[in-house]
Design an enzyme around this catalytic site. Structure first.
Site, PDB file in Angstrom:
ATOM      1  N   HIS A  50       0.926  -1.284   0.084  1.00  0.00           N
ATOM      2  CA  HIS A  50      -0.060  -0.083  -0.045  1.00  0.00           C
ATOM      3  C   HIS A  50       0.861   1.189  -0.067  1.00  0.00           C
ATOM      4  O   HIS A  50       1.869   1.395   0.567  1.00  0.00           O
ATOM      5  CB  HIS A  50      -0.866   0.048   1.172  1.00  0.00           C
ATOM      6  N   THR A  51       0.351   2.431  -0.578  1.00  0.00           N
ATOM      7  CA  THR A  51       0.914   3.594  -0.312  1.00  0.00           C
ATOM      8  C   THR A  51       0.887   3.966   1.025  1.00  0.00           C
ATOM      9  O   THR A  51      -0.276   4.181   1.613  1.00  0.00           O
ATOM     10  CB  THR A  51       0.103   4.654  -1.182  1.00  0.00           C
TER      11      THR A  51
END
Lengths: 236, 205, 304
Positions: free
Chosen positions: C63-64
């Site tokens: 994920h970012t």
């Protein structure tokens, strides 16, 4: 790299007290993060049905979505909502009821409960004033029974409890919002009558309004009544 | 630490100070007769809650300093002066402090300079920063709970008997919600002509 | 054998690899196609998006987790007749002032009933994704509203959508790294709300995000409350600021932020949302005074 933390602590406090044929549930309206007040009015107490009101305290985003989901009657395990709940209303037998919950769902019926940032300030005060802890009877006096206090006494105790918490806890303040749920057939004179509101015990600056029906069908003459009471608290 | 709490309150021409009686080691209770409030003179008391060994060390060091003061000055120390004495004693150990939060309560004598003395209470942090409240002072492991109850029960100008009831209810109910305080309490009510000391029975759990 | 999900895809020691009971070996776990691995939404159109990226065949979802190109604080204020929002034109790359002409105020639905506008701070790529998502949703809704009696979108509806989207993403542990203000007017009623990456929401007549919540919010509240209080003794109880007063207060706040927020820029825009629509000003700047710095050690040329 630190992991994304999906929780926050948004302060504030909630409290509920059961009476014989009514219950009172309250919360302050401040929402904060660390030393910043995000808003002076955010709801923590939500009427659910005509006989049940829910107060939610903890991580505000979870709180709002929890209430939304409860209203949709959904259930949730794992990745718990970081919220403490207090539910107040009228039981099927007509008695005032308070149920308190922890974030994973353990619950208990009680005569009163305080929760949130100022729980440690509220609860011992309630132990003393609602459960009559550490009080002894005067000779020949009527025995103490928790959950039998008159509404007027309960209201001024709630106001006192929150004024005290506001005085000593930075996350509590701005406004107080209370809901009173009354059993069917109970007279509301001790809340709405001019006389009651002029009494010495009546908290100052208190406004009272009756909630209109909350959608669920109620039999004529056997209706629960819900009142919303509000009052300012100190803003500093 | 060892747990324990102290509270002091101002009344009408009187003051009261109370402590619990528990001495513990973490969650284990060791003694139920550990008083944390000590007399300094006839109308002045100090409560020393915190690390028990420092309670004794500080009591002895203050006893020494007050005796020296008494001999040099040939008079009793006033609550206000005593507060500053405690404060400077604590600040001497600024970088290795006593783990004590003191609470002082006293009724000053009338003097030509101060003909109408007022009841006096004060409290300090572990390094001696002074606060002198007009209502009540609390310290110890039940601080939050003491604030909650005291804020709800206390009112101005209580007579000695009412002040006793108020401070007793405050400490008893706060103690019962604190795992590290309890096992009974002691209350001293100081008024013009006498000090009344009472021991309170409390929950023993 | 460790069957805990956290251990999936981890390299195993020879000792761990010995599988006495012939249970399936986690190291052989192959991710199925993203579509079947993640719960999909058949209707798709308002889905927050299955943005989970499958990291190179390990079965670990990546994920970012940090913002990269960022915008700083945004401000909002309710005034007589509508709402104003303010944001500067800078998108920073760390401490580098990277993009100096970015508009962070986006006008949304505007009809004869209502108008709305969004001010965004935080990660700019997440903001652009969000903008696209919002515009898709709004276009769809507008199309439907043309035909039957489908209700049109007001600021409260857009705010609810935004809040749900942000909360859903944080619950996936894959947040959109933004803090936003939504301002709008519907049927003469003003609305101003805040949403952030945690899905935390609140409304108030004055709002500020980030650094602005510490530096500008007190100034905004003071301006708002002094105007409200004027009425307490007089005839103007509860009166709101005029449009000019609101602009003046926002300009003052943007100046204060420019002086003290190192990620800000003296070039900003103000959006005015009223019943007649959304007006976004041209970029403007404030007069600043730096003479005081001359006498300060650490600024300017050193004399001693």
């Amino acid at each position: 790299m630190s992991r994304f933390n999906p929780y926050e602590e948004n302060g504030g406090s909630i409290l509920a007290i059961a009476g014989q044929d009514f219950s009172v549930i309250a919360g302050d309206t401040r929402q904060s993060l660390n030393y910043s007040i995000q808003t002076r009015y955010a709801q923590k107490v939500f009427p659910l049905t005509s006989s049940a009101v829910l107060a939610v305290n903890g991580f505000a985003a979870d709180g709002k979505n929890f209430v939304k989901r409860v209203k949709q009657r959904l259930e949730r395990r794992m990745f718990p909502f970081y919220v403490y709940n207090i539910l107040a209303g009228i039981e099927e037998d007509g008695t005032g009821a308070v149920y308190s919950f922890d974030p994973v769902g353990s619950y208990e019926r009680e005569a009163c409960r305080g929760a949130g940032a100022a729980q440690s300030l509220l609860q011992p005060f309630l132990d003393n004033q609602i459960y009559f802890k550490n009080q002894t009877l005067a000779p020949g006096a009527e025995p103490f029974v928790p959950g039998r206090l008159p509404l007027s006494t309960v209201l001024s105790l709630v106001v006192d409890a929150f004024s005290s918490a506001t005085e000593r806890h930075i996350e509590v303040g701005d406004g107080l919002e209370m809901y009173v749920v009354m059993a069917p057939g109970r007279s509301a004179d001790d809340l709405t009558a001019e006389e009651a509101q002029q009494a010495k015990e009546w908290p100052s600056e208190l406004t009272v309004e009756e909630m209109e029906s909350l959608g669920d069908e109620q039999e004529e003459g056997k209706a629960f009544r819900v009142f919303r009471l509000s009052r300012p608290l100190k803003r500093d | 630490m060892n747990g324990g709490s102290v509270v002091a309150m101002i009344g009408k021409d009187c003051v009261a100070i109370a402590s619990d009686l528990r001495l513990g080691s973490q969650a284990v209770g060791l003694a139920s007769n550990f008083e944390k409030v000590f007399p300094v003179n006839d109308k002045l008391f100090i409560g020393l809650s915190g690390l028990a060994t420092d309670t004794y060390t500080l009591r002895e060091s203050l006893r020494f300093r007050v005796n020296m003061y008494r001999m040099k000055e040939e008079r009793e120390i006033t609550p206000e002066t005593f507060t500053h004495l405690v404060s400077s004693t604590l600040y001497e150990k600024r970088f290795g402090p006593y783990f004590i939060e003191p609470v002082v309560a006293g009724l000053p004598d009338a003097t030509p300079l101060n003909p109408n003395p007022k009841p006096f209470i004060s409290t300090m942090d572990t390094i001696g920063c002074i606060t002198t409240p007009k209502d009540f002072a609390v310290a110890g492991t039940a601080t939050d709970k003491l604030y909650g109850v005291a804020e709800g029960l206390w009112e101005p100008d209580l007579e000695p008997e009412d002040l006793f009831e108020t401070i007793s209810q405050t400490i008893l109910n706060a103690m019962d919600r604190d795992a590290l305080s309890g096992w009974g309490a002691v209350v001293h009510v100081i008024s013009k002509d006498k000090v009344v000391t009472r021991y309170l029975r409390g929950r023993m759990d | 054998m460790n069957h805990h999900p956290g251990a999936w895809g981890q390299t195993l020691t020879p000792h761990q690899r010995f599988d006495a009971y012939s249970s399936s070996a986690p190291s052989r776990y192959q991710p199925s196609s993203a579509g079947s691995g993640v719960v999909g939404n058949d209707h798709g159109m308002y889905d927050a998006g299955n943005e989970a990226v499958m990291a190179g065949g390990t079965g670990v979802v990546g994920h970012t987790q940090q913002p990269l190109v960022t915008g700083t604080s945004v401000l909002g204020l309710v005034f007589d007749g509508g709402v104003m929002l303010a944001a500067d034109n800078l998108a920073s790359y760390g401490s580098l002032a990277r993009f100096r002409d970015i508009q962070r105020l986006i006008p949304l639905e505007s009809s004869k009933h209502s108008s709305s506008c969004l001010a965004v701070g935080g990660d700019m790529s997440d903001f652009q994704y969000l903008q696209k998502q919002l515009e898709t949703m709004i276009t769809n809704e507008r199309t439907q509203a043309l035909g039957d009696d489908h209700p049109s979108l007001g600021p409260r509806q857009i705010y609810e959508y935004l809040s749900n989207l942000m909360y859903a993403r944080r619950s996936k542990m894959d947040p959109l790294w933004n803090a936003m203000l939504l301002g709008g007017v519907k049927d003469g009623e003003s609305f101003l709300g805040y949403v952030d990456l945690l899905g935390t929401t609140y409304t108030s007549p004055t709002l500020a995000s980030g650094f602005g919540s510490h530096m500008a919010q007190p100034l905004l509240r003071e301006a708002y409350e002094s105007r409200q209080a004027q009425g307490k003794s007089g005839e103007r109880e509860g009166e709101l600021m005029s449009r000019d007063e609101a602009v003046a207060v926002l300009e003052d706040c943007m100046k204060v932020l420019y002086y003290r927020d190192a990620r800000s820029m003296n070039k900003y825009q103000i959006a005015t949302i009223t019943a007649s629509g959304v007006d976004i000003s041209a970029s403007k700047s404030n007069e600043t005074e730096w003479k005081f710095a001359e006498g300060l050690r650490g600024y300017g040329p050193q004399k001693q």
